[in-house]
Design an enzyme around this catalytic site. Structure first.
Site, PDB file in Angstrom:
ATOM      1  N   ARG A  47      69.801  65.902  43.010  1.00  0.00           N
ATOM      2  CA  ARG A  47      68.781  65.307  42.133  1.00  0.00           C
ATOM      3  C   ARG A  47      67.696  64.753  43.062  1.00  0.00           C
ATOM      4  O   ARG A  47      68.011  63.972  43.965  1.00  0.00           O
ATOM      5  CB  ARG A  47      69.382  64.163  41.319  1.00  0.00           C
ATOM      6  CG  ARG A  47      68.325  63.353  40.544  1.00  0.00           C
ATOM      7  CD  ARG A  47      68.800  61.935  40.211  1.00  0.00           C
ATOM      8  NE  ARG A  47      69.971  61.903  39.375  1.00  0.00           N
ATOM      9  CZ  ARG A  47      70.774  60.823  39.289  1.00  0.00           C
ATOM     10  NH1 ARG A  47      70.528  59.728  40.002  1.00  0.00           N
ATOM     11  NH2 ARG A  47      71.838  60.851  38.516  1.00  0.00           N
ATOM     12  N   ASP A  92      74.435  58.318  42.883  1.00  0.00           N
ATOM     13  CA  ASP A  92      73.104  57.745  43.102  1.00  0.00           C
ATOM     14  C   ASP A  92      72.911  57.432  44.579  1.00  0.00           C
ATOM     15  O   ASP A  92      73.870  57.168  45.305  1.00  0.00           O
ATOM     16  CB  ASP A  92      72.948  56.433  42.314  1.00  0.00           C
ATOM     17  CG  ASP A  92      72.851  56.655  40.814  1.00  0.00           C
ATOM     18  OD1 ASP A  92      72.674  57.801  40.375  1.00  0.00           O
ATOM     19  OD2 ASP A  92      72.945  55.653  40.072  1.00  0.00           O
TER      20      ASP A  92
HETATM   21  P1  FDA Z   1      55.934  57.046  39.436  1.00  0.00           P
HETATM   22  O1  FDA Z   1      56.585  55.782  39.840  1.00  0.00           O
HETATM   23  O2  FDA Z   1      54.735  57.498  40.192  1.00  0.00           O
HETATM   24  O3  FDA Z   1      55.592  56.961  37.898  1.00  0.00           O
HETATM   25  C1  FDA Z   1      54.909  57.996  37.210  1.00  0.00           C
HETATM   26  C2  FDA Z   1      54.653  57.509  35.792  1.00  0.00           C
HETATM   27  O4  FDA Z   1      55.893  57.346  35.116  1.00  0.00           O
HETATM   28  C3  FDA Z   1      53.981  56.141  35.701  1.00  0.00           C
HETATM   29  O5  FDA Z   1      52.595  56.258  35.766  1.00  0.00           O
HETATM   30  C4  FDA Z   1      54.483  55.645  34.350  1.00  0.00           C
HETATM   31  O6  FDA Z   1      53.760  56.259  33.303  1.00  0.00           O
HETATM   32  C5  FDA Z   1      55.872  56.187  34.288  1.00  0.00           C
HETATM   33  N1  FDA Z   1      56.871  55.233  34.815  1.00  0.00           N
HETATM   34  C6  FDA Z   1      57.534  55.302  35.988  1.00  0.00           C
HETATM   35  N2  FDA Z   1      58.403  54.269  36.114  1.00  0.00           N
HETATM   36  C7  FDA Z   1      58.252  53.527  34.992  1.00  0.00           C
HETATM   37  C8  FDA Z   1      58.848  52.330  34.532  1.00  0.00           C
HETATM   38  N3  FDA Z   1      59.775  51.689  35.240  1.00  0.00           N
HETATM   39  N4  FDA Z   1      58.461  51.833  33.326  1.00  0.00           N
HETATM   40  C9  FDA Z   1      57.540  52.470  32.585  1.00  0.00           C
HETATM   41  N5  FDA Z   1      56.938  53.619  32.984  1.00  0.00           N
HETATM   42  C10 FDA Z   1      57.273  54.139  34.158  1.00  0.00           C
HETATM   43  N6  FDA Z   1      65.973  56.049  42.706  1.00  0.00           N
HETATM   44  C11 FDA Z   1      66.785  55.867  43.777  1.00  0.00           C
HETATM   45  O7  FDA Z   1      66.362  55.271  44.777  1.00  0.00           O
HETATM   46  N7  FDA Z   1      68.082  56.325  43.738  1.00  0.00           N
HETATM   47  C12 FDA Z   1      68.574  57.009  42.671  1.00  0.00           C
HETATM   48  O8  FDA Z   1      69.732  57.410  42.686  1.00  0.00           O
HETATM   49  C13 FDA Z   1      67.711  57.224  41.554  1.00  0.00           C
HETATM   50  N8  FDA Z   1      68.142  57.904  40.451  1.00  0.00           N
HETATM   51  C14 FDA Z   1      67.234  58.239  39.472  1.00  0.00           C
HETATM   52  C15 FDA Z   1      67.636  59.058  38.399  1.00  0.00           C
HETATM   53  C16 FDA Z   1      66.696  59.489  37.484  1.00  0.00           C
HETATM   54  C17 FDA Z   1      67.136  60.392  36.374  1.00  0.00           C
HETATM   55  C18 FDA Z   1      65.327  59.085  37.605  1.00  0.00           C
HETATM   56  C19 FDA Z   1      64.276  59.576  36.642  1.00  0.00           C
HETATM   57  C20 FDA Z   1      64.957  58.243  38.599  1.00  0.00           C
HETATM   58  C21 FDA Z   1      65.889  57.791  39.534  1.00  0.00           C
HETATM   59  N9  FDA Z   1      65.530  56.918  40.551  1.00  0.00           N
HETATM   60  C22 FDA Z   1      66.399  56.714  41.605  1.00  0.00           C
HETATM   61  C23 FDA Z   1      64.252  56.166  40.472  1.00  0.00           C
HETATM   62  C24 FDA Z   1      63.116  56.879  41.202  1.00  0.00           C
HETATM   63  O9  FDA Z   1      63.355  56.823  42.583  1.00  0.00           O
HETATM   64  C25 FDA Z   1      61.758  56.247  40.904  1.00  0.00           C
HETATM   65  O10 FDA Z   1      61.757  54.921  41.328  1.00  0.00           O
HETATM   66  C26 FDA Z   1      61.372  56.284  39.426  1.00  0.00           C
HETATM   67  O11 FDA Z   1      61.765  57.473  38.828  1.00  0.00           O
HETATM   68  C27 FDA Z   1      59.839  56.168  39.268  1.00  0.00           C
HETATM   69  O12 FDA Z   1      59.221  57.267  39.895  1.00  0.00           O
HETATM   70  P2  FDA Z   1      58.456  58.452  39.111  1.00  0.00           P
HETATM   71  O13 FDA Z   1      58.888  59.732  39.743  1.00  0.00           O
HETATM   72  O14 FDA Z   1      58.675  58.358  37.677  1.00  0.00           O
HETATM   73  O15 FDA Z   1      56.942  58.280  39.529  1.00  0.00           O
END
Ligand code: FDA
Length: 304
Positions: A181, A130
């Protein structure tokens, strides 16, 4: 504003201690955390496999406060790998370097990571490292490159689209053949190093995602953003990129509707499945991403 407040609270140890020890907490954390114990995480992993989803198990914990704690984290992770081997399921593990001692000794951390990656390589699986806040980015990527030289199939890096530097980092990883990732980024960063506007982060994400889909080695597109997922699917279709050249990743408990849709459409999906007692910082980052989750907590507390 709310995002920054939750990220600020995620570092407050008094609140962490109270929340992690509160008997009420299990009412709301179970949506995002698979359980406190390894056997609970393995049960979740097995259930998800029946739904055709792969997993990456995260034994929660970060910024440990001593090297002894880092050694204990390593032992827990070795136990997690042993349980994965016994289950015969294709799971990886995800780990944070500050959990393996990076704040105390680069050398001790490197030894810990090396033991973990060696064990993963022997099992033909992978350690996904991560990415934490930007003060760790250089040290994390350098350690991953060193591990990749020794165990080329057993590590994956994480790159955060909100950092200005990420395009250069992805080009470096691609040129070495290191799997990445791609996520948006979950920490509190200064505008000196990271895009401040969500629209800028999203635009950079799409750009980096296309770069990875074209040139990356086994990349993982980690997002729950419907517009980004649609863009990915369109791009894959237009460029005739085969579905076995990449995977999607999402967090356990978030957007199950999208998870099911990706599986139904024939894509590979891996869920990031956290477990353990030290759930507070992870949980607060999930609140920061979507402050509406607070309503979900309030509803659960009112019901109790
Ligand atoms: P965005 O935040 O724009 O969300 C898009 C939509 O997804 C929202 O409108 C909502 O519907 C849904 N959603 C998103 N987050 C939600 C929540 N918490 N609760 C409910 N619904 C939610 N970060 C990092 O800094 N280091 C890392 O190593 C990782 N590793 C990692 C692994 C995996 C498999 C994932 C999916 C994510 C990470 N992250 C991470 C977290 C990442 O940086 C980010 O903060 C979250 O994925 C939220 O971003 P989205 O891309 O989902 O978009």
């Amino acid at each position: 504003m709310l995002r920054r407040s939750f990220l600020y609270l995620s570092n407050q140890s008094w609140l962490r201690h109270w929340m992690e020890n509160s008997s009420l907490s299990s009412k709301f954390v179970s949506r995002f955390i698979a359980g406190r114990r390894l056997d609970e995480a393995i049960q979740v992993m097995t259930k998800l496999r029946r739904e055709n989803m792969d997993t990456s198990l995260d034994f929660l914990g970060e910024n440990v406060t001593s090297l002894d704690e880092a050694t204990a984290s390593l032992d827990s992770y070795l136990g997690t790998l042993a349980a994965i081997r016994a289950s015969l399921l294709p799971a990886t593990v995800s780990v944070k370097l500050t959990q393996l001692g990076l704040d105390f000794s680069a050398e001790a951390c490197r030894n810990n990571v090396s033991q973990l990656v060696e064990q993963a390589a022997a099992m033909n699986t992978r350690v996904e490292i991560d990415m934490e806040s930007s003060e760790y980015t250089d040290r994390t990527l350098d350690l991953i490159c060193a591990m990749f030289e020794r165990f080329p199939k057993a590590v994956r890096a994480v790159i955060q689209a909100y950092l200005y530097r990420s395009e250069a980092d992805i080009r470096r990883m691609n040129s070495l053949g290191i799997p990445v990732r791609l996520c948006k980024g979950a920490y509190r960063e200064s505008p000196k190093v990271a895009f401040a506007l969500k629209s800028e982060v999203d635009r950079n994400y799409v750009k980096l995602m296309r770069l990875l889909l074209e040139e990356g080695a086994d990349p993982a597109i980690a997002s729950h953003d419907e517009r980004i997922l649609s863009d990915a699917q369109l791009y894959i279709h237009e460029r005739r990129i085969s579905a076995d050249r990449f995977e999607f990743q999402m967090l356990y408990g978030i957007r199950r509707d999208l998870q099911k849709r990706l599986i139904a459409d024939g894509f590979r999906l891996r869920l990031y499945v956290p477990y353990g007692d030290a759930w507070y910082p992870y949980f607060m980052r999930r609140l920061a991403e979507r402050p509406a989750n607070v309503l979900f907590i309030a509803r659960n507390l009112l019901r109790s």
